[in-house]
Design an enzyme around this catalytic site. Structure first.
Site, PDB file in Angstrom:
ATOM      1  N   LYS A  28       0.836  -1.203   0.000  1.00  0.00           N
ATOM      2  CA  LYS A  28       0.000   0.000   0.000  1.00  0.00           C
ATOM      3  C   LYS A  28       0.870   1.252   0.000  1.00  0.00           C
ATOM      4  O   LYS A  28       0.670   2.165  -0.804  1.00  0.00           O
ATOM      5  CB  LYS A  28      -0.899  -0.031   1.228  1.00  0.00           C
ATOM      6  N   ARG A  98      -3.365   3.126   8.549  1.00  0.00           N
ATOM      7  CA  ARG A  98      -3.662   1.964   7.689  1.00  0.00           C
ATOM      8  C   ARG A  98      -2.510   0.981   7.697  1.00  0.00           C
ATOM      9  O   ARG A  98      -1.355   1.355   7.651  1.00  0.00           O
ATOM     10  CB  ARG A  98      -3.876   2.424   6.246  1.00  0.00           C
ATOM     11  N   GLY A 107      -8.653  -7.588   4.347  1.00  0.00           N
ATOM     12  CA  GLY A 107      -9.389  -7.522   5.599  1.00  0.00           C
ATOM     13  C   GLY A 107      -8.708  -8.159   6.795  1.00  0.00           C
ATOM     14  O   GLY A 107      -9.277  -8.240   7.865  1.00  0.00           O
ATOM     15  N   MET A 109      -5.896  -7.199   8.309  1.00  0.00           N
ATOM     16  CA  MET A 109      -5.189  -6.298   9.200  1.00  0.00           C
ATOM     17  C   MET A 109      -6.083  -5.092   9.458  1.00  0.00           C
ATOM     18  O   MET A 109      -7.129  -4.966   8.887  1.00  0.00           O
ATOM     19  CB  MET A 109      -3.888  -5.889   8.545  1.00  0.00           C
ATOM     20  N   ARG A 365      -3.366  -1.479  -6.477  1.00  0.00           N
ATOM     21  CA  ARG A 365      -2.526  -2.678  -6.375  1.00  0.00           C
ATOM     22  C   ARG A 365      -2.918  -3.608  -7.504  1.00  0.00           C
ATOM     23  O   ARG A 365      -4.008  -3.480  -8.071  1.00  0.00           O
ATOM     24  CB  ARG A 365      -2.723  -3.363  -5.021  1.00  0.00           C
ATOM     25  N   HIS A 487     -15.850  -8.767   1.306  1.00  0.00           N
ATOM     26  CA  HIS A 487     -14.858  -9.724   1.807  1.00  0.00           C
ATOM     27  C   HIS A 487     -15.080 -11.116   1.220  1.00  0.00           C
ATOM     28  O   HIS A 487     -14.155 -11.755   0.718  1.00  0.00           O
ATOM     29  CB  HIS A 487     -14.947  -9.772   3.333  1.00  0.00           C
ATOM     30  N   ARG A 595      -2.224 -48.918 -14.328  1.00  0.00           N
ATOM     31  CA  ARG A 595      -2.053 -49.902 -13.252  1.00  0.00           C
ATOM     32  C   ARG A 595      -2.964 -51.083 -13.541  1.00  0.00           C
ATOM     33  O   ARG A 595      -4.182 -50.959 -13.434  1.00  0.00           O
ATOM     34  CB  ARG A 595      -2.418 -49.292 -11.902  1.00  0.00           C
ATOM     35  N   ARG A 651       2.081 -51.031 -16.255  1.00  0.00           N
ATOM     36  CA  ARG A 651       2.797 -51.629 -15.142  1.00  0.00           C
ATOM     37  C   ARG A 651       2.225 -53.014 -14.839  1.00  0.00           C
ATOM     38  O   ARG A 651       0.997 -53.173 -14.733  1.00  0.00           O
ATOM     39  CB  ARG A 651       2.647 -50.744 -13.897  1.00  0.00           C
ATOM     40  N   GLU A 779      11.778 -47.111  -7.729  1.00  0.00           N
ATOM     41  CA  GLU A 779      11.009 -46.711  -6.542  1.00  0.00           C
ATOM     42  C   GLU A 779      11.603 -47.275  -5.254  1.00  0.00           C
ATOM     43  O   GLU A 779      11.079 -47.081  -4.167  1.00  0.00           O
ATOM     44  CB  GLU A 779       9.548 -47.141  -6.681  1.00  0.00           C
ATOM     45  N   SER A 798      10.821 -45.095 -14.915  1.00  0.00           N
ATOM     46  CA  SER A 798       9.774 -44.206 -14.451  1.00  0.00           C
ATOM     47  C   SER A 798       9.894 -44.144 -12.933  1.00  0.00           C
ATOM     48  O   SER A 798       9.830 -45.169 -12.269  1.00  0.00           O
ATOM     49  CB  SER A 798       8.408 -44.743 -14.862  1.00  0.00           C
ATOM     50  N   GLY A 800       8.769 -43.964  -9.488  1.00  0.00           N
ATOM     51  CA  GLY A 800       7.550 -44.130  -8.702  1.00  0.00           C
ATOM     52  C   GLY A 800       7.764 -43.413  -7.393  1.00  0.00           C
ATOM     53  O   GLY A 800       8.269 -43.971  -6.422  1.00  0.00           O
ATOM     54  N   THR A 801       7.397 -42.142  -7.375  1.00  0.00           N
ATOM     55  CA  THR A 801       7.828 -41.302  -6.250  1.00  0.00           C
ATOM     56  C   THR A 801       7.040 -41.556  -4.973  1.00  0.00           C
ATOM     57  O   THR A 801       7.462 -41.121  -3.908  1.00  0.00           O
ATOM     58  CB  THR A 801       7.764 -39.816  -6.637  1.00  0.00           C
ATOM     59  N   ASN A 802       5.884 -42.224  -5.066  1.00  0.00           N
ATOM     60  CA  ASN A 802       5.177 -42.541  -3.814  1.00  0.00           C
ATOM     61  C   ASN A 802       5.988 -43.534  -2.997  1.00  0.00           C
ATOM     62  O   ASN A 802       6.300 -43.310  -1.837  1.00  0.00           O
ATOM     63  CB  ASN A 802       3.799 -43.124  -4.099  1.00  0.00           C
ATOM     64  N   ASP A 803       6.328 -44.669  -3.634  1.00  0.00           N
ATOM     65  CA  ASP A 803       7.115 -45.667  -2.922  1.00  0.00           C
ATOM     66  C   ASP A 803       8.516 -45.154  -2.618  1.00  0.00           C
ATOM     67  O   ASP A 803       9.064 -45.425  -1.552  1.00  0.00           O
ATOM     68  CB  ASP A 803       7.194 -46.968  -3.734  1.00  0.00           C
ATOM     69  N   CYS A 865       5.864 -40.958 -12.349  1.00  0.00           N
ATOM     70  CA  CYS A 865       4.425 -41.205 -12.247  1.00  0.00           C
ATOM     71  C   CYS A 865       4.035 -41.073 -10.785  1.00  0.00           C
ATOM     72  O   CYS A 865       4.877 -40.889  -9.929  1.00  0.00           O
ATOM     73  CB  CYS A 865       4.056 -42.559 -12.823  1.00  0.00           C
ATOM     74  N   TYR A 885       9.477 -36.771 -19.343  1.00  0.00           N
ATOM     75  CA  TYR A 885       8.048 -36.515 -19.168  1.00  0.00           C
ATOM     76  C   TYR A 885       7.637 -36.632 -17.707  1.00  0.00           C
ATOM     77  O   TYR A 885       8.348 -37.206 -16.887  1.00  0.00           O
ATOM     78  CB  TYR A 885       7.209 -37.471 -20.022  1.00  0.00           C
TER      79      TYR A 885
HETATM   80  P1  ADP Z   1      -7.848  -2.453   3.602  1.00  0.00           P
HETATM   81  O1  ADP Z   1      -6.447  -2.894   3.492  1.00  0.00           O
HETATM   82  O2  ADP Z   1      -8.666  -3.307   4.508  1.00  0.00           O
HETATM   83  O3  ADP Z   1      -8.468  -2.140   2.303  1.00  0.00           O
HETATM   84  P2  ADP Z   1      -7.445   0.365   3.958  1.00  0.00           P
HETATM   85  O4  ADP Z   1      -6.288   0.846   4.719  1.00  0.00           O
HETATM   86  O5  ADP Z   1      -7.324   0.424   2.481  1.00  0.00           O
HETATM   87  O6  ADP Z   1      -7.792  -1.086   4.447  1.00  0.00           O
HETATM   88  O7  ADP Z   1      -8.673   1.227   4.479  1.00  0.00           O
HETATM   89  C1  ADP Z   1     -10.013   0.826   4.660  1.00  0.00           C
HETATM   90  C2  ADP Z   1     -10.957   1.799   3.971  1.00  0.00           C
HETATM   91  O8  ADP Z   1     -10.769   3.119   4.439  1.00  0.00           O
HETATM   92  C3  ADP Z   1     -10.735   1.852   2.478  1.00  0.00           C
HETATM   93  O9  ADP Z   1     -11.975   1.899   1.831  1.00  0.00           O
HETATM   94  C4  ADP Z   1      -9.985   3.129   2.270  1.00  0.00           C
HETATM   95  O10 ADP Z   1     -10.230   3.667   1.012  1.00  0.00           O
HETATM   96  C5  ADP Z   1     -10.513   4.016   3.381  1.00  0.00           C
HETATM   97  N1  ADP Z   1      -9.490   5.000   3.772  1.00  0.00           N
HETATM   98  C6  ADP Z   1      -8.268   4.734   4.232  1.00  0.00           C
HETATM   99  N2  ADP Z   1      -7.563   5.864   4.443  1.00  0.00           N
HETATM  100  C7  ADP Z   1      -8.364   6.877   4.083  1.00  0.00           C
HETATM  101  C8  ADP Z   1      -8.199   8.295   4.056  1.00  0.00           C
HETATM  102  N3  ADP Z   1      -7.065   8.875   4.415  1.00  0.00           N
HETATM  103  N4  ADP Z   1      -9.242   9.026   3.639  1.00  0.00           N
HETATM  104  C9  ADP Z   1     -10.398   8.439   3.277  1.00  0.00           C
HETATM  105  N5  ADP Z   1     -10.619   7.124   3.282  1.00  0.00           N
HETATM  106  C10 ADP Z   1      -9.611   6.333   3.678  1.00  0.00           C
HETATM  107 MG    MG Z   2      -7.777  -0.981   0.976  1.00  0.00          MG
HETATM  108 MG    MG Z   3      -6.458  -3.394   6.033  1.00  0.00          MG
END
Ligand code: ADP
Ligand code: MG
Ligand code: MG
Length: 947
Positions: A28, A98, A107, A109, A365, A487, A595, A651, A779, A798, A800-803, A865, A885
């Site tokens: 980020k 953030r 989601g 962190m 990203r 999510h 087999r 075999r 094998e 061939s 026979g990687t299991n055995d 195999c 192969y």
């Molecule tokens: P995640 O990694 O869970 O997406 P983010 O750090 O991106 O968490 O933030 C969660 C939400 O808050 C996102 O929708 C982001 O756009 C919003 N957000 C984060 N920082 C700001 C900011 N400075 N101003 C407005 N919205 C923000």
């Molecule tokens: Mg985000």
């Molecule tokens: Mg986050």
């Protein structure tokens, strides 16, 4: 010496960091810096590095001494750029805190918004914005997030079910809404929200025994601490384990000036993808909400609106897209998405916020995508120049992960059966493919049922990071709320799972474990079917159609590129003509393992097999075998025909005979005795005689053929008579007869003599000639060590990687379950060696086997195999050691083909990297010599591979 730089600033068109610094700044932070440099509007802020996270954990959760000063300097810079001041009573700056690791962990962190609102700053912000409602809304969000993330989770408090602070605060808000007779959060007035904030603080005090902090700096440092603490939180640890993300990476923290999407109707927020992440279609695709803050879209609290007209679904025709509601801003956003995609040369997942008519970008990203989308995007990006850039074919191949092909090979609902099925409801199609399963209402239930081998569908109002274990165990995920970027959708897409979200007609009661949907009541365990490509849900189980990748033109194009790139051949393991045909459709170039014992278990044959086993004399045994011969011959004719001239490795009988007769109940023993004209006691005695303490190391493999040569003779005869018959009909055949479990060359010679004698007899009797080969499986560790001797006789190997794994480690494959979990948890083994090959040990034996084998027979054909053959990492290993192969189950064939192409690309990349470092370092002569050696070896291997 200048002090270590812990803080990297971005803003005002400049940045200390850039996109290449993901390891230090997290994904980020690095991308925020990069966007800033590109002149894209980004609110200013700073990133605290991942090294600080590492320091924090190495030093009893303390920060480096210079951090405080560097943070202060950056805040001053932010204040200047924004024209407002953090913690200022008249004109306060608010910030978000953030998280951001190297790779995104959706989601997992924590993020806290609106940090800096206190009794000191609130009046100033109200006076400045003249928008009391907005300020109290922002404050109640801060209190909610902060209490949850900082005061509860980061403090390590584990509340009882339904006692979590977030849930309690949400209940309170719900209560106020009911009391005011309103439905939406946005309907609450400034006065409502102000009172709500007061009750929030009381609940927090009561529940967490602490005051909500009323100091801007205390809030900010609390947020920073919470982000670092969340790296070791339960959810993040669980997610890292599933995704294989190392703990040492750490997370960065971003502190950024807030912009507000909740300042009224000219404000908004949204999430978008530069191409559709579910289908790969090259259309700007996303969701937005007017008058909302970022987390509202992802959390699925309100169902978001489509971004533009071209991506509206049938049911969305009436609602306003951003394109229609704010055309000028949409145009600006579209310009930015085009710029970002061509800059990064890949599909981007972006976050934006509009504050009173001004657009800000908050994140970009490389977007997660499912397999179908990954293939289409890669092929289209490489096929022509779009959005100002074009990727190479090699890049396109590299963009698709082998396991992503798996999704394409997954079943779909049969459209005919689907038409007749009882329709229940429709939601948003978040993850394609079809799935049937029993409904369950909690992640824990999904996991528990899944462990019992039940196929379940997890049904929830919305999912949260706490649910990932259950989502993983489920066949499919169904939610009542949330959009395509919720999510549930994000996680399902990452795993290629069937998923439907935002299905608002579901009325879920998780407590009573019931689901009401359009007049139908379902309870836990009831079957439903989902079509994740359309978003439709049906009652009961609907017929599934096998995958049909051949009707996917992007897949076909990709695979032609893959086949041109790879060197390794890919064969399949198959015993039936149907499997063989399926594998050919998936691109198999031969059978690497048929087999024969799988053909013995058929009810029509097993009687003769048992008769053969209980026979006392060679004559009796030969008679029983003669009855089996026509069946085996028919099998081979079917397989040879399906393979149409491609090599087929057969075999000879491998398992201990006890497996065919040992479990017979008394009644069947009596019947068998009658049929054979012997006493039941005699059969029981024979069963007892066949019983072994360690059958896997007992009388099996070629040891059977040595003791009972008539078995080998019958099997060879069946193979060659089939070959003769087809040769007469001008059908090309290429049988490769494989002797299993050889440990000494004498064993091989013994069996080879029988096989070649039968071949000569059959050719003579039929008056035809055909080619065939006799080879062996490697094998047993000893076989790898004496491979030079064995290869003097055997025409192919061939592995026979299991055995081989079983005997090299001394772990019984059937009993590894007892200790494997402890071994994996304790990091004694990096992975299950029966799934991905142990390159260090077993791999060494393979390398030795190949080297020594080819030392006496340079053209020796070598393959592998067993299920390892379909594991992408193993396939790459097989390429590196110079095999000809790999052979795997039909459904893994496309995956192995792609992995083989990746192996070539990786080799090229490594060579290019080595070349450039050789140039710069002016390698010493000794080093050069050493480097040249393996290359020469490889050239020999390649020569052999071509044959
Ligand atoms: P995640 O990694 O869970 O997406 P983010 O750090 O991106 O968490 O933030 C969660 C939400 O808050 C996102 O929708 C982001 O756009 C919003 N957000 C984060 N920082 C700001 C900011 N400075 N101003 C407005 N919205 C923000
Ligand atoms: Mg985000
Ligand atoms: Mg986050």
């Amino acid at each position: 010496m200048s002090p270590t730089k812990h803080v990297y600033f971005f803003g005002g068109g400049k940045a200390d960091g850039d996109a290449t610094m993901k390891n230090l700044l997290g994904g980020k932070g690095a991308n925020l810096a990069e966007m800033g440099k590109l002149g894209i509007p980004v609110p200013p802020g700073f990133t605290i590095t991942t090294e600080v996270c590492t320091y924090y954990y190495a030093n009893k959760r303390k920060y480096p001494a210079e951090l405080d000063g560097q943070v202060k300097t950056s805040i001053a810079q932010m204040n200047k750029l924004m024209g407002v001041t953090f913690d200022d009573p008249k004109n306060p700056l608010l910030v978000s805190v953030r998280s951001g690791a190297r790779t995104s962990m959706p989601g997992m962190m924590e993020t806290v918004l609106n940090v800096g609102l206190t009794s000191k700053t609130i009046p100033g912000l109200i006076a400045k914005t003249q928008n009391e409602r907005f300020v109290w809304d922002a404050y109640r969000r801060l209190i909610m997030m902060y209490a949850d993330v900082v005061m509860e989770k980061a403090a390590g408090i584990e509340p009882a079910p339904h006692e979590g602070i977030r849930e309690l605060l949400e209940e309170e808000m719900h209560r106020v809404k009911v009391a005011r007779g309103v439905k939406m959060d946005t309907d609450l007035t400034a006065a409502d929200l102000k009172t709500l904030c007061e009750s929030f603080k009381k609940i927090i005090k009561k529940q967490l025994k602490k005051e909500f902090p009323d100091d801007a700096y205390e809030q900010m440092w609390g947020g920073i601490h919470a982000v670092f603490a969340s790296w070791m939180g339960k959810r993040a640890v669980a997610y890292r384990k599933i995704e294989g993300i190392p703990e040492e990476w750490g997370t960065a923290v971003n502190v950024q000036a807030m912009v507000f999407g909740n300042m009224g109707d000219t404000s908004a927020t949204g999430v978008a993808f530069t191409r559709n992440p579910a289908t790969g279609e090259n259309l700007f695709f996303g969701e937005w909400l007017p008058n909302a803050q970022g987390e509202d879209v992802v959390a699925g609290i309100r169902t978001p609106l489509p971004l533009n007209v071209s991506t509206k679904t049938e049911d969305q025709k009436a609602v306003k897209s951003l394109e229609e509601a704010m055309p000028a801003l949409y145009k600006q956003l579209n310009g930015i998405q085009l710029k970002l995609e061509s800059h990064y040369r890949d599909m981007q997942d972006i976050e934006f916020t509009i504050q009173e008519g001004k657009l800000y970008m908050l994140q970009t990203r490389v977007g997660k995508r499912n397999g179908t989308a990954a293939i289409r995007m890669a092929v289209e990006m490489a096929s022509k120049k779009e959005k100002g850039y074009q990727i190479t074919i090699e890049e396109a191949i590299g963009r698709v992960k082998p396991d992503q092909l798996d999704e394409l090979l997954h079943p779909m609902c049969d459209p005919i059966a689907e038409k007749k099925a009882k329709f229940l409801a429709k939601g948003l199609p978040a993850g394609p493919g079809g799935a049937t399963g029993a409904i369950v209402f909690s992640a824990d239930d999904a996991e528990a049922w899944g462990k019992k081998g039940k196929k379940v569908i997890l049904v929830r109002n919305e999912t949260s990071p706490e649910d990932v274990h259950g989502m993983r165990a489920a066949q499919a995920i169904l939610t009542a709320k949330g959009g395509m970027t919720s999510h549930a959708a994000l996680v399902a897409r990452g795993w290629g799972k069937c998923c439907i979200v935002g299905c608002s007609s579901l009325d879920i009661n998780a407590r009573t474990k019931t689901l009401n949907v359009n007049g139908v009541t379902l309870k836990e365990g009831d079957l439903i079917t989902m079509n994740g490509s359309k978003g439709t849900i049906y009652l009961g189980d609907v017929k599934m159609l096998p995958a049909d990748p051949d009707n996917n033109k992007w897949y076909k194009t990709l695979m032609t590129w893959v086949d041109k790139t790879r060197k390794l051949n890919v064969r399949t393991n198959a015993e039936s003509p149907e499997d063989a045909a399926q594998a050919i459709a998936f691109g198999a170039e031969g059978i690497g393992l048929a087999r024969t014992e799988h053909m013995f278990f058929d009810p029509k044959r097993i009687g003769f097999v048992r008769q053969m086993i209980v026979s006392d004399s060679v004559e009796e045994r030969t008679k029983a075998l003669a009855n089996l011969l026509p069946f085996q011959r028919e099998d081979f004719i079917g397989i040879f025909q399906a393979m149409a001239g491609k090599a087929v490795t057969i075999r000879l009988l491998d398992p201990p005979l006890h497996e065919f007769i040992g479990d017979l109940p008394a009644k069947e023993i009596d019947e068998l005795a009658k049929k054979l004209g012997v006493t039941p006691e005699k059969i029981k005695a024979r069963i007892a005689q066949l019983h072994e303490l360690n059958p896997m190391l007992g009388h099996r493999g070629c040891r059977l053929g040595v003791a009972y040569p008539e078995i080998t003779e019958m099997q060879a005869r069946a193979i060659f008579e089939a070959a003769a018959e087809l040769t007469k009909k001008k059908v090309k055949v290429l049988p490769e007869v494989m002797v299993p479990l050889v440990g000494t060359v004498k064993e091989f010679e013994n069996q080879e003599a029988i096989i070649r004698k039968v071949a000569a007899e059959v050719m003579k009797a039929a008056g035809v000639k055909f080619k065939y080969m006799v080879g062996t499986m490697i094998e047993i560790p000893r076989a790898a060590l004496v491979a030079n001797k064995i290869a003097e006789k055997a025409e192919f190997f061939s592995f026979g990687t299991n055995d081989l794994t079983q005997m090299t480690f001394g772990y019984s494959r059937d009993d590894i379950g007892g200790f494997l979990p402890a071994y994996l948890d304790g990091k004694i083994l990096p992975a299950d060696p029966f799934q991905t090959i142990d390159q260090e040990g077993v791999g060494q034996l393979i390398q030795i086997g190949i080297e020594r084998g080819r030392s006496s027979r340079p053209e020796l054909k070598v393959g592998i195999c067993g299920e390892h053959g379909g594991d992408a990492t193993t396939v790459k290993f097989c390429h590196r050691v110079g095999m000809n192969y790999v052979s795997c189950s039909p459904f893994r064939v496309p995956i192995a083909r792609l992995a083989a192409a990746h192996a070539v690309l990786e080799e090229k990349a490594a060579a290019a990297c080595c070349k450039s470092s050789c140039k710069t370092k002016a390698a010493k002569p000794a080093a050069k010599k050493a480097a040249a050696k393996p290359a020469a070896k490889k050239a020999v291997a390649k020569k052999a591979a071509k044959k």
